[in-house]
Design a protein around this motif. Sequence first.
Motif, PDB file in Angstrom:
ATOM      1  N   PRO A   1     -10.892   4.261   3.558  1.00 10.31           N
ATOM      2  CA  PRO A   1     -11.362   4.629   2.548  1.00 10.31           C
ATOM      3  C   PRO A   1     -10.958   6.086   2.498  1.00 10.31           C
ATOM      4  CG  PRO A   1     -13.413   3.437   3.461  1.00 10.31           C
ATOM      5  CD  PRO A   1     -11.930   3.419   4.401  1.00 10.31           C
ATOM      6  N   THR A   2     -10.891   7.399   1.217  1.00 11.66           N
ATOM      7  CA  THR A   2      -9.929   8.313   1.427  1.00 11.66           C
ATOM      8  C   THR A   2     -11.165   9.623   2.089  1.00 11.66           C
ATOM      9  OG1 THR A   2      -8.980   7.888  -1.156  1.00 11.66           O
ATOM     10  CG2 THR A   2      -9.230  10.295  -0.197  1.00 11.66           C
TER      11      THR A   2
ATOM     12  N   SER B   1       0.817  -1.631  -0.197  1.00 13.25           N
ATOM     13  CA  SER B   1      -0.279   0.068  -0.097  1.00 13.25           C
ATOM     14  C   SER B   1       0.319   1.094  -0.310  1.00 13.25           C
ATOM     15  CB  SER B   1      -0.926   0.057   1.295  1.00 13.25           C
ATOM     16  OG  SER B   1      -0.518   0.416   2.259  1.00 13.25           O
TER      17      SER B   1
ATOM     18  N   SER C   1       0.649   9.781   7.758  1.00  7.54           N
ATOM     19  CA  SER C   1      -0.158   9.473   6.345  1.00  7.54           C
ATOM     20  C   SER C   1       0.217   8.623   5.164  1.00  7.54           C
ATOM     21  CB  SER C   1       0.002  10.917   5.046  1.00  7.54           C
ATOM     22  OG  SER C   1       1.491  10.853   5.210  1.00  7.54           O
TER      23      SER C   1
ATOM     24  N   TYR D   1      -3.949   3.626   8.313  1.00  3.28           N
ATOM     25  CA  TYR D   1      -3.917   4.609   7.077  1.00  3.28           C
ATOM     26  C   TYR D   1      -4.751   4.454   5.575  1.00  3.28           C
ATOM     27  CZ  TYR D   1      -3.713   6.891  12.064  1.00  3.28           C
ATOM     28  OH  TYR D   1      -4.173   7.306  13.230  1.00  3.28           O
ATOM     29  N   LEU D   2      -3.862   3.998   5.081  1.00  2.00           N
ATOM     30  CA  LEU D   2      -3.538   4.022   4.086  1.00  2.00           C
ATOM     31  C   LEU D   2      -5.050   3.029   3.182  1.00  2.00           C
ATOM     32  CD1 LEU D   2       0.138   4.343   3.520  1.00  2.00           C
ATOM     33  CD2 LEU D   2      -1.639   5.888   2.397  1.00  2.00           C
TER      34      LEU D   2
ATOM     35  N   ARG E   1     -10.484   9.049   5.971  1.00  2.00           N
ATOM     36  CA  ARG E   1      -8.798   9.079   6.066  1.00  2.00           C
ATOM     37  C   ARG E   1      -8.907  10.631   6.189  1.00  2.00           C
ATOM     38  NH1 ARG E   1      -6.502   6.301   2.190  1.00  2.00           N
ATOM     39  NH2 ARG E   1      -6.111   7.905   1.193  1.00  2.00           N
ATOM     40  N   GLU E   2      -8.722  11.600   5.133  1.00  2.00           N
ATOM     41  CA  GLU E   2      -8.825  12.780   5.746  1.00  2.00           C
ATOM     42  C   GLU E   2      -9.578  13.411   6.527  1.00  2.00           C
ATOM     43  OE1 GLU E   2     -10.224  14.139   1.474  1.00  2.00           O
ATOM     44  OE2 GLU E   2      -8.647  14.116   0.881  1.00  2.00           O
TER      45      GLU E   2
END
Length: 371
Positions: free
Chosen positions: A335-336, A123, A326, A331-332, A339-340
Amino acid sequence: MITESLARRRTTIAFAFLRNPFRILSFIAGIPSRVRQISRARFRTGQLILRSPRTRWGCSHSSASGHAAEPDADWQTERPRPPRLTSKNRPEPDVEAELGAGSPGIDGADRVRMLAMSRRALSFGVVAEAYERFRLGYPVELFDLVMTYAGRPVRTALEIGAGTGKATRLFAQRGVTVTATEPDGAMLAELRKHVAADVKTVHAAFEDVRPGERYGLVYAAAALHWTNPEGRWSRMAALLEPGGVFASFGGPLQLADAAVEEAVRAARAPFLESDDVPSPDGTPPGHDMQWPGTELQRSEWFADVRQSVIVRRATMSAHDYVGHLSTISAYLELPTPEREQAFSRIMRVLPETVEIAADITVHLARRRCEQ
């Protein structure tokens, strides 16, 4: 009489060849396989096939286990080699297919954990530049520790899961000829930007590295837990010179202030319970010997297992700390959007700068001289 007998035998063989030349030729062609069968039989009964009376320096003494020392590479034994696995004949990263449902000692929970580990291992490529920017390097004290343990000059090293080359530089800049392997192409491309031209780079997972050349040192920097446990230590031993050193080192980067650590934990909780990588063999955190030392102690291939800790403290800005987060696989995998949100919540609870505990746990072991 003897001369007549020999002449008669030669005549008989000549006639046999003329009557059925293919039978004679097939017998001759089969000789090498019969020799190999004899050699393997000798190995199974413990007989050594000796070529030279010399022993390798550093392996002429008895090992820590009290067994006799293994002969030099010139004292050859017909030893079984691990299978040569390549990207063509090995599904990657299909751990389920590789281990099989009936693998001894691997239950359903272990299999699920290894599948998750395989996904996480690949990842990092999407954040290769951030990995290089925000991950800490390794101090010279680590190099000194490994060399002192080796007790002799180390000229060649193989690195497993080199990432962007943080540890590669530590060894290569101090005279060790390093071959750096990395399964992620983007990470390897980033590594090549930061190492000298004499560092050999190989796009391969540990399981795909073919045995052949042997090294004085094989090491993994925060990467060993991504490797497949099946045959891990026999593969490792096949890559090391007798008496050679294996080293694994790394450790989590943690907030030194307990109150700040708790605030960060609460901020990420809606998205992620923990960002740690669990111990691959389930060793509790408080155990005297941590993984992989626990496995090395049980391995028939290694001796003189040691665990050391290099204490390290640092100060980071809140932005750099979140930058480090990050690059963490837990965290990777989010889902985006989640994560944000997690990073935004964490930033809000951090002071402008944070104190970091970044201790490095080092495991060292020596490839047994006798096998």
